[in-house]
Design a protein around this motif. Sequence first.
Motif, PDB file in Angstrom:
ATOM      1  N   ASP A 259      45.425  39.838  32.639  1.00 13.03           N
ATOM      2  CA  ASP A 259      44.290  40.743  32.840  1.00 13.03           C
ATOM      3  C   ASP A 259      43.065  40.323  32.037  1.00 13.03           C
ATOM      4  N   ALA A 260      42.738  39.038  32.126  1.00 12.03           N
ATOM      5  CA  ALA A 260      41.562  38.442  31.472  1.00 12.03           C
ATOM      6  C   ALA A 260      41.675  38.416  29.954  1.00 12.03           C
ATOM      7  N   GLY A 261      42.874  38.628  29.422  1.00 10.38           N
ATOM      8  CA  GLY A 261      43.052  38.579  27.979  1.00 10.38           C
ATOM      9  C   GLY A 261      43.945  37.452  27.529  1.00 10.38           C
ATOM     10  N   GLY A 262      44.302  36.537  28.433  1.00 12.57           N
ATOM     11  CA  GLY A 262      45.210  35.454  28.097  1.00 12.57           C
ATOM     12  C   GLY A 262      44.517  34.116  27.967  1.00 12.57           C
ATOM     13  N   LEU A 263      45.296  33.048  28.109  1.00  8.66           N
ATOM     14  CA  LEU A 263      44.768  31.696  27.943  1.00  8.66           C
ATOM     15  C   LEU A 263      43.928  31.253  29.143  1.00  8.66           C
ATOM     16  N   SER A 264      44.303  31.663  30.323  1.00  2.93           N
ATOM     17  CA  SER A 264      43.615  31.193  31.524  1.00  2.93           C
ATOM     18  C   SER A 264      42.311  31.945  31.748  1.00  2.93           C
ATOM     19  N   PRO A 265      41.249  31.240  32.160  1.00  3.04           N
ATOM     20  CA  PRO A 265      39.976  31.919  32.456  1.00  3.04           C
ATOM     21  C   PRO A 265      39.978  32.595  33.813  1.00  3.04           C
ATOM     22  N   VAL A 266      40.949  32.278  34.657  1.00  5.20           N
ATOM     23  CA  VAL A 266      40.957  32.799  36.021  1.00  5.20           C
ATOM     24  C   VAL A 266      42.368  33.247  36.403  1.00  5.20           C
ATOM     25  N   ARG A 267      42.401  34.128  37.376  1.00  2.16           N
ATOM     26  CA  ARG A 267      43.664  34.512  38.013  1.00  2.16           C
ATOM     27  C   ARG A 267      43.793  33.710  39.298  1.00  2.16           C
ATOM     28  N   PHE A 326      41.281  30.177  43.119  1.00  2.19           N
ATOM     29  CA  PHE A 326      41.073  31.079  41.991  1.00  2.19           C
ATOM     30  C   PHE A 326      40.425  32.372  42.466  1.00  2.19           C
ATOM     31  N   VAL A 327      40.803  33.469  41.844  1.00  2.86           N
ATOM     32  CA  VAL A 327      40.156  34.756  42.096  1.00  2.86           C
ATOM     33  C   VAL A 327      39.051  34.903  41.054  1.00  2.86           C
ATOM     34  N   THR A 328      37.814  34.732  41.487  1.00  2.00           N
ATOM     35  CA  THR A 328      36.688  34.759  40.544  1.00  2.00           C
ATOM     36  C   THR A 328      35.860  36.024  40.695  1.00  2.00           C
ATOM     37  N   GLY A 329      35.509  36.404  41.929  1.00  2.00           N
ATOM     38  CA  GLY A 329      34.725  37.611  42.154  1.00  2.00           C
ATOM     39  C   GLY A 329      33.372  37.534  41.475  1.00  2.00           C
ATOM     40  N   GLU A 330      33.027  38.591  40.724  1.00  2.00           N
ATOM     41  CA  GLU A 330      31.731  38.672  40.059  1.00  2.00           C
ATOM     42  C   GLU A 330      31.661  37.795  38.821  1.00  2.00           C
TER      43      GLU A 330
END
Length: 569
Positions: A259-267, A326-330
Amino acid sequence: VLTDGQAADWGLKNESGWQRFHEAVSASPVAVSIETVRLDRVAPRPVTANVAVDRLTIGPTIVGVGERITVTAHLHNYVPSTSAASSLVWCVDEVDEHQETVDPIDGGKSREATWVHSFAAPGTYRLSCRIDSDDDLSADNQASLVVEVVDRIPIVIVENAFELAEMQQDSYFVQAALGWIDGAALDDTSIYVPKLVSPDELTTLDLSTQRVVVIPNLTRLDDDAAETLAEFVSDGGGLWIGLGPRTDIDAFNHQLFADAGGLSPVRIDRIVDAGPAQSERTDDESDIRRRSRIDPFRSNHPATRQLADDKQLDLADAMIQRRFQFVTGEQTAELSVLLSLSNGQPLAAENFVGRGRVIVQGVPLRLQWSDLARTQSFVVMVRDWIDYLAQPRATQFNLQPGEPIVMRLQPSAEGDAAMSSEDAPTGLLTTPQGDAIELTAERRRDAFVFRSSRTRLPGDYKLELGLSDQAIPFHVLRDVGESDLDALSPAAEQQITAATKAKPTAEHLAANASTQSDPLWPYLLIGLIMLITGELVLSGVLSRERFGSAGIPEFSELDAPPVGKSNGS
């Protein structure tokens, strides 16, 4: 406001900033008056010559022993007239190493000069470039850059298929790009030292001695391994993840994106073909090829500067058959993207966690889903990205004003047991002004750390540790805008005056009417005087009513009659 009249310091091109300042002054509840005093009015002197060495640049500031590096000096002529030919001197630790002649530079123009050099031994060196010219500002005639020379950069590569032949392993192309085949280096000068481990070994491996962890083809990590990698990155390590056919999407999003709190910048969403979507498919093969290529010009990231050189590299020829979407959205505008496809979709993105960096790539680092590993650009990309990821764990020797000097000292194995917080080592930091500042190291886990924030002044610093003969160099960069000595013009002064002159609105005047009326303290003072006067008059009246108006006889000590006798006796 006191000013030396240097126009560059005022930032007059920042119109929105000046507008906000004007609004703040006008809306102040207290009347604001701003007066600008020009100190340069005393002895104005026109600037006739000023050629500066703005800065030095190389690729990564961590280089290997014997590695040939190209240092670039950025020269600029800050006056309208053409400069004279001058001498350019290159130095290493204040020792002249190379000299060349610089041709005249047109007024207001820039020029670059390059020098190729290599270092024979590990250490920390100060590179300097000095232009010998007689001009009005000698302080910008030299620029410096500190370079760290190492004999090895330790790298951990996570391998999931040790049982396969070497060419079929996930780590094969990464090792080959680093100059390693069959577990041996092809070149004795290679500074990259890869170590292959399985995913299960991550939790038992001491990552404190490593710079970068590369996962060429991610499968599923257990929670302990993910936590180990998070601690490694937070402490300044670099992590590079390549997603592939065996990547568990749900596990990745839960563990690494979190949920945007981990190592990866994207889902990650799903695996897609890099060509048009099914509803957009056409028979036009050129359209499919265009959409599935990497666009090297979409990124201005520092780790991709060399990849954008399409005249020497072939990154634009790499074909992407499949990738993770990648799911980037806004968040697309805020996302730090290293590589993109020609249709604008991100292929590799970056995240900052603690002191470290993470790169997540939508294709594996082998010949699956793309032919990227077959291109010449792949070797450049692997080395440049590993150099970029390795930098945070290295000591920062080139600083901006105000950034702290931090030096980590690893005690020897023999002395570590004997060392305690009471016998922490000391150091001496010398500033550009020649001031000597004594520093005492702080104990941090298994190391001692020297730290100082006395770096407001640009220039060369050096840190001497204990009885060591060699000082460790640091350099605080200067603002190149200080070299522009153009004075404020009359039009600029009018612009400043207009921006600093408050123009209160009607509402502002009404709200502050009470503060602008005549002060009350004179009336209070008059009332106090009248009160005191009235009290004195009243006291006199009461005294006459009690004692009468006759005077009281006065006697001296000699004239007083004796006790018991009258005046007539």
